[in-house]
Scaffold this motif. Structure first.
Motif, PDB file in Angstrom:
ATOM      1  N   SER A 187       0.529  -1.184  -0.093  1.00  0.00           N
ATOM      2  CA  SER A 187      -0.304  -0.096  -0.092  1.00  0.00           C
ATOM      3  C   SER A 187       0.951   1.119  -0.052  1.00  0.00           C
ATOM      4  CB  SER A 187      -0.901   0.004   1.292  1.00  0.00           C
ATOM      5  OG  SER A 187      -2.000  -1.053   1.053  1.00  0.00           O
ATOM      6  N   PHE A 188       1.308   2.409  -1.160  1.00  0.00           N
ATOM      7  CA  PHE A 188       2.312   2.505  -1.369  1.00  0.00           C
ATOM      8  C   PHE A 188       0.895   4.379  -1.092  1.00  0.00           C
ATOM      9  CE2 PHE A 188       3.981   5.900  -4.275  1.00  0.00           C
ATOM     10  CZ  PHE A 188       5.260   6.184  -3.775  1.00  0.00           C
ATOM     11  N   GLY A 189       1.691   5.051  -0.130  1.00  0.00           N
ATOM     12  CA  GLY A 189       0.945   6.007   0.277  1.00  0.00           C
ATOM     13  C   GLY A 189       1.420   7.488  -0.182  1.00  0.00           C
ATOM     14  N   GLY A 190      -0.141   8.362  -0.781  1.00  0.00           N
ATOM     15  CA  GLY A 190       0.091   9.519  -1.250  1.00  0.00           C
ATOM     16  C   GLY A 190      -0.419  10.821  -0.208  1.00  0.00           C
ATOM     17  N   THR A 191      -1.746  10.127   0.439  1.00  0.00           N
ATOM     18  CA  THR A 191      -2.462  11.278   1.131  1.00  0.00           C
ATOM     19  C   THR A 191      -1.689  11.690   2.523  1.00  0.00           C
ATOM     20  OG1 THR A 191      -4.237   9.776   0.622  1.00  0.00           O
ATOM     21  CG2 THR A 191      -4.407  11.552   2.585  1.00  0.00           C
ATOM     22  N   LYS A 192      -0.703  11.241   3.214  1.00  0.00           N
ATOM     23  CA  LYS A 192       0.583  11.667   4.431  1.00  0.00           C
ATOM     24  C   LYS A 192       0.910  12.554   4.023  1.00  0.00           C
ATOM     25  CE  LYS A 192      -1.440   7.748   7.223  1.00  0.00           C
ATOM     26  NZ  LYS A 192      -1.891   9.012   8.138  1.00  0.00           N
ATOM     27  N   ASN A 193       1.330  12.553   2.263  1.00  0.00           N
ATOM     28  CA  ASN A 193       2.547  13.238   1.685  1.00  0.00           C
ATOM     29  C   ASN A 193       2.109  14.059   0.976  1.00  0.00           C
ATOM     30  OD1 ASN A 193       5.205  12.868   1.982  1.00  0.00           O
ATOM     31  ND2 ASN A 193       5.571  11.851   0.546  1.00  0.00           N
ATOM     32  N   GLY A 194       1.276  14.974   1.100  1.00  0.00           N
ATOM     33  CA  GLY A 194       0.735  16.141   0.036  1.00  0.00           C
ATOM     34  C   GLY A 194      -0.067  15.865  -1.103  1.00  0.00           C
ATOM     35  N   CYS A 195      -0.669  13.938  -0.610  1.00  0.00           N
ATOM     36  CA  CYS A 195      -1.606  14.696  -1.458  1.00  0.00           C
ATOM     37  C   CYS A 195      -3.268  14.763  -1.035  1.00  0.00           C
ATOM     38  CB  CYS A 195      -1.626  12.940  -2.454  1.00  0.00           C
ATOM     39  SG  CYS A 195      -0.495  12.206  -3.418  1.00  0.00           S
ATOM     40  N   MET A 196      -3.937  14.847  -2.413  1.00  0.00           N
ATOM     41  CA  MET A 196      -5.110  14.989  -1.124  1.00  0.00           C
ATOM     42  C   MET A 196      -5.869  14.034  -1.305  1.00  0.00           C
ATOM     43  SD  MET A 196      -8.439  17.058  -3.802  1.00  0.00           S
ATOM     44  CE  MET A 196      -7.958  18.863  -3.148  1.00  0.00           C
ATOM     45  N   GLY A 197      -6.044  12.779  -1.506  1.00  0.00           N
ATOM     46  CA  GLY A 197      -6.914  11.310  -1.113  1.00  0.00           C
ATOM     47  C   GLY A 197      -6.225  10.938  -2.407  1.00  0.00           C
ATOM     48  N   VAL A 198      -4.740  10.137  -2.140  1.00  0.00           N
ATOM     49  CA  VAL A 198      -5.231   8.741  -3.392  1.00  0.00           C
ATOM     50  C   VAL A 198      -3.301   8.043  -2.831  1.00  0.00           C
ATOM     51  CG1 VAL A 198      -2.928  10.030  -4.090  1.00  0.00           C
ATOM     52  CG2 VAL A 198      -3.987   7.999  -5.506  1.00  0.00           C
ATOM     53  N   GLU A 199      -4.099   6.609  -2.732  1.00  0.00           N
ATOM     54  CA  GLU A 199      -2.781   5.262  -2.370  1.00  0.00           C
ATOM     55  C   GLU A 199      -2.933   4.433  -3.583  1.00  0.00           C
ATOM     56  OE1 GLU A 199      -2.233   5.822   1.337  1.00  0.00           O
ATOM     57  OE2 GLU A 199      -2.750   7.774   1.082  1.00  0.00           O
ATOM     58  N   ALA A 200      -2.268   3.852  -3.633  1.00  0.00           N
ATOM     59  CA  ALA A 200      -1.590   2.758  -4.817  1.00  0.00           C
ATOM     60  C   ALA A 200      -1.542   1.419  -4.139  1.00  0.00           C
ATOM     61  CB  ALA A 200      -0.165   2.678  -5.700  1.00  0.00           C
ATOM     62  N   VAL A 201      -2.220   0.712  -5.201  1.00  0.00           N
ATOM     63  CA  VAL A 201      -2.256  -0.837  -4.119  1.00  0.00           C
ATOM     64  C   VAL A 201      -1.037  -1.650  -4.983  1.00  0.00           C
ATOM     65  CG1 VAL A 201      -2.942  -3.313  -3.790  1.00  0.00           C
ATOM     66  CG2 VAL A 201      -3.862  -1.232  -2.835  1.00  0.00           C
ATOM     67  N   ILE A 202       0.468  -1.883  -5.256  1.00  0.00           N
ATOM     68  CA  ILE A 202       0.822  -2.905  -5.764  1.00  0.00           C
ATOM     69  C   ILE A 202       0.578  -3.913  -5.474  1.00  0.00           C
ATOM     70  CG2 ILE A 202       3.824  -2.789  -6.743  1.00  0.00           C
ATOM     71  CD1 ILE A 202       3.641   0.679  -5.687  1.00  0.00           C
ATOM     72  N   PHE A 203       1.113  -4.775  -6.816  1.00  0.00           N
ATOM     73  CA  PHE A 203       1.252  -6.343  -6.558  1.00  0.00           C
ATOM     74  C   PHE A 203       2.082  -6.288  -7.493  1.00  0.00           C
ATOM     75  CE2 PHE A 203      -3.194  -6.043  -5.474  1.00  0.00           C
ATOM     76  CZ  PHE A 203      -3.079  -6.904  -4.708  1.00  0.00           C
ATOM     77  N   PHE A 204       3.435  -7.584  -6.475  1.00  0.00           N
ATOM     78  CA  PHE A 204       4.503  -7.212  -7.677  1.00  0.00           C
ATOM     79  C   PHE A 204       4.285  -8.819  -8.440  1.00  0.00           C
ATOM     80  CE2 PHE A 204       6.227  -4.913  -3.827  1.00  0.00           C
ATOM     81  CZ  PHE A 204       6.743  -3.828  -4.977  1.00  0.00           C
ATOM     82  N   ASP A 205       3.377  -9.654  -8.232  1.00  0.00           N
ATOM     83  CA  ASP A 205       2.812 -10.918  -9.164  1.00  0.00           C
ATOM     84  C   ASP A 205       1.369 -10.221  -9.594  1.00  0.00           C
ATOM     85  OD1 ASP A 205       2.120 -12.907 -10.155  1.00  0.00           O
ATOM     86  OD2 ASP A 205       2.079 -14.321  -8.275  1.00  0.00           O
ATOM     87  N   PRO A 206       1.503 -10.254 -10.743  1.00  0.00           N
ATOM     88  CA  PRO A 206       0.163  -9.819 -11.343  1.00  0.00           C
ATOM     89  C   PRO A 206      -0.225 -10.490 -11.907  1.00  0.00           C
ATOM     90  CG  PRO A 206       1.729  -9.995 -13.155  1.00  0.00           C
ATOM     91  CD  PRO A 206       2.890  -9.852 -11.384  1.00  0.00           C
ATOM     92  N   ALA A 207      -0.022 -12.092 -11.090  1.00  0.00           N
ATOM     93  CA  ALA A 207      -1.509 -12.703 -11.432  1.00  0.00           C
ATOM     94  C   ALA A 207      -2.873 -12.496 -10.186  1.00  0.00           C
ATOM     95  CB  ALA A 207      -0.766 -14.305 -10.852  1.00  0.00           C
ATOM     96  N   HIS A 208      -2.706 -11.772  -9.537  1.00  0.00           N
ATOM     97  CA  HIS A 208      -3.318 -11.164  -8.089  1.00  0.00           C
ATOM     98  C   HIS A 208      -3.776  -9.636  -8.707  1.00  0.00           C
ATOM     99  CE1 HIS A 208      -1.846 -12.860  -4.962  1.00  0.00           C
ATOM    100  NE2 HIS A 208      -1.248 -12.523  -4.869  1.00  0.00           N
ATOM    101  N   ALA A 209      -4.086  -9.203 -10.110  1.00  0.00           N
ATOM    102  CA  ALA A 209      -4.205  -8.307 -10.459  1.00  0.00           C
ATOM    103  C   ALA A 209      -6.102  -8.437 -10.940  1.00  0.00           C
ATOM    104  CB  ALA A 209      -3.857  -8.122 -11.855  1.00  0.00           C
ATOM    105  N   TRP A 210      -6.744  -8.991 -11.441  1.00  0.00           N
ATOM    106  CA  TRP A 210      -7.682  -9.676 -11.578  1.00  0.00           C
ATOM    107  C   TRP A 210      -8.741  -9.575 -10.297  1.00  0.00           C
ATOM    108  CZ3 TRP A 210     -11.007  -7.086 -14.286  1.00  0.00           C
ATOM    109  CH2 TRP A 210     -12.360  -8.468 -14.992  1.00  0.00           C
ATOM    110  N   GLU A 211      -8.452  -9.970  -9.514  1.00  0.00           N
ATOM    111  CA  GLU A 211      -8.875 -10.890  -8.433  1.00  0.00           C
ATOM    112  C   GLU A 211      -9.339  -9.378  -7.335  1.00  0.00           C
ATOM    113  OE1 GLU A 211      -9.116 -13.159  -3.856  1.00  0.00           O
ATOM    114  OE2 GLU A 211      -7.996 -13.641  -5.325  1.00  0.00           O
TER     115      GLU A 211
END
Length: 347
Positions: free
Chosen positions: A199-223
């Protein structure tokens, strides 16, 4: 003198500019916008992970809960610290989104040790069908106590998880602050250290309200896509999430702001230590827990300082009662504000 939370600071002007630029004309909805293509490419480049699946949501709770729901089955348990945000501050959202997976608290500190994790894992799957099954491990860095996992600590914990075939999630609401403190690469702090999802945060570090979720195995993407939609966290006007994250990532702004926040905290901590203050936890990023007498807390609050007391209130009878403060610095706190706070402290 606002040290209550890095959630409370302003949005960086460059991110506001990115939002204004995105507000021109029309764009495809639901994440099919061109800005999301930019975000995806930049994150894959930053993390040295060309196959990573990258998604955006608006809150840290959604990022953590949906990521864990993708990694866990309802009959499993998620291993986490007893002070993890997913345990203390998310109103059972992980349990809700996983469909009932429980949380197993590991150890008694903010950073899970390899030894404590192994003991916690061994204690589960001991009752067959009658008990919870072993599930993902969730770590937090920067932790809720302002400390940071070292790379060796991360590798040791993830090695234990791998011994049992368990995935590892990193709650990185303050990922940039931890990275700045470690002075390493994002890849070294994540997949190279054995992390499967972030869970790659942006909100606490100068964004308005956005977080990224990153899966290094793309097999999780569709779920994850299905869970995000089903969980009501897929924005139709997604370009406004994309614009924030794009502005955040351009020209290293995300890391510049984190370094500034950490430097602000270091200035504050140096002044507190010079004044003889002790700390509940070793400040390692942008958060500190100094112990001050009640009389000092009252004086600071009366002068307009905004921060939370950690283990007491302003209503006590003993003016010398030691009470810890939780002081959080963001990128926007000025040196003048920090110095004003320290001058009031020393008065």
């Amino acid at each position: 003198m606002f040290f209550a939370s890095d959630n409370s600071g302003p949005v960086h002007p460059r991110i506001m500019e990115a939002l204004m630029e995105a507000n021109q004309g029309h764009a495809m909805a639901y994440g099919a916008d061109a800005l999301m293509d930019e975000v995806r490419a930049r994150i894959r480049d930053i993390f040295e992970a060309p196959e990573a699946a990258v998604y955006l949501v608006a809150t840290g709770t959604a990022a953590n809960a949906l990521a864990l729901a993708t990694l866990a089955q309802p009959w499993q348990t998620v291993f986490c610290s007893p002070v993890a945000h997913i345990h203390e501050d998310e109103c059972n959202a992980p349990e809700f989104y996983t469909g009932g997976a429980k949380l197993t608290l590991v150890g008694d500190t903010d950073r899970i040790s390899a030894e404590a994790l192994r003991a916690a894992i061994e204690a589960e799957e001991t009752r067959g069908v009658h008990g919870p099954q072993r599930g993902p491990v969730s770590l937090t860095s920067v932790t809720e106590r302002g400390t940071v996992y070292g790379l060796d600590e991360l590798r040791a914990v993830t090695a234990v998880a791998r011994d049992y075939g368990l995935p590892v999630h990193l709650d990185g609401a303050r990922f940039a602050n931890a990275l700045a403190a470690l002075d390493c690469s994002p890849a070294e702090m994540t997949w190279k250290a054995g992390i499967d999802a972030v869970s790659f945060g942006g909100t606490k570090n100068g964004c308005m309200g956005v977080e990224a979720v990153i899966f290094f195995d793309p097999a999780h993407a569709w779920e994850f896509e299905l869970r995000r939609k089903r969980g009501a966290h897929l924005f139709s006007k997604h370009r406004y999430l994309s614009a924030q994250m794009a502005g955040y990532l351009r020209d290293g702004l995300w890391l510049d702001m984190a370094r500034q926040a950490n430097a602000n905290c270091a200035r504050l901590v140096a002044g507190l230590r010079a004044a003889g203050m002790e700390f509940l936890h070793d400040p390692q990023a942008n958060m500190a827990f100094p112990i001050l007498p009640l009389r000092t807390h009252r004086r600071l609050h009366e002068a307009g300082a905004a921060y939370h007391l950690w283990n007491g209130t302003l209503d006590g009878d003993d003016p010398d009662q030691p009470i810890a403060a939780r002081l959080v610095c963001d990128w926007s706190i000025s040196s003048d504000e920090i110095d004003c706070f320290l001058n009031l402290l020393r008065a």
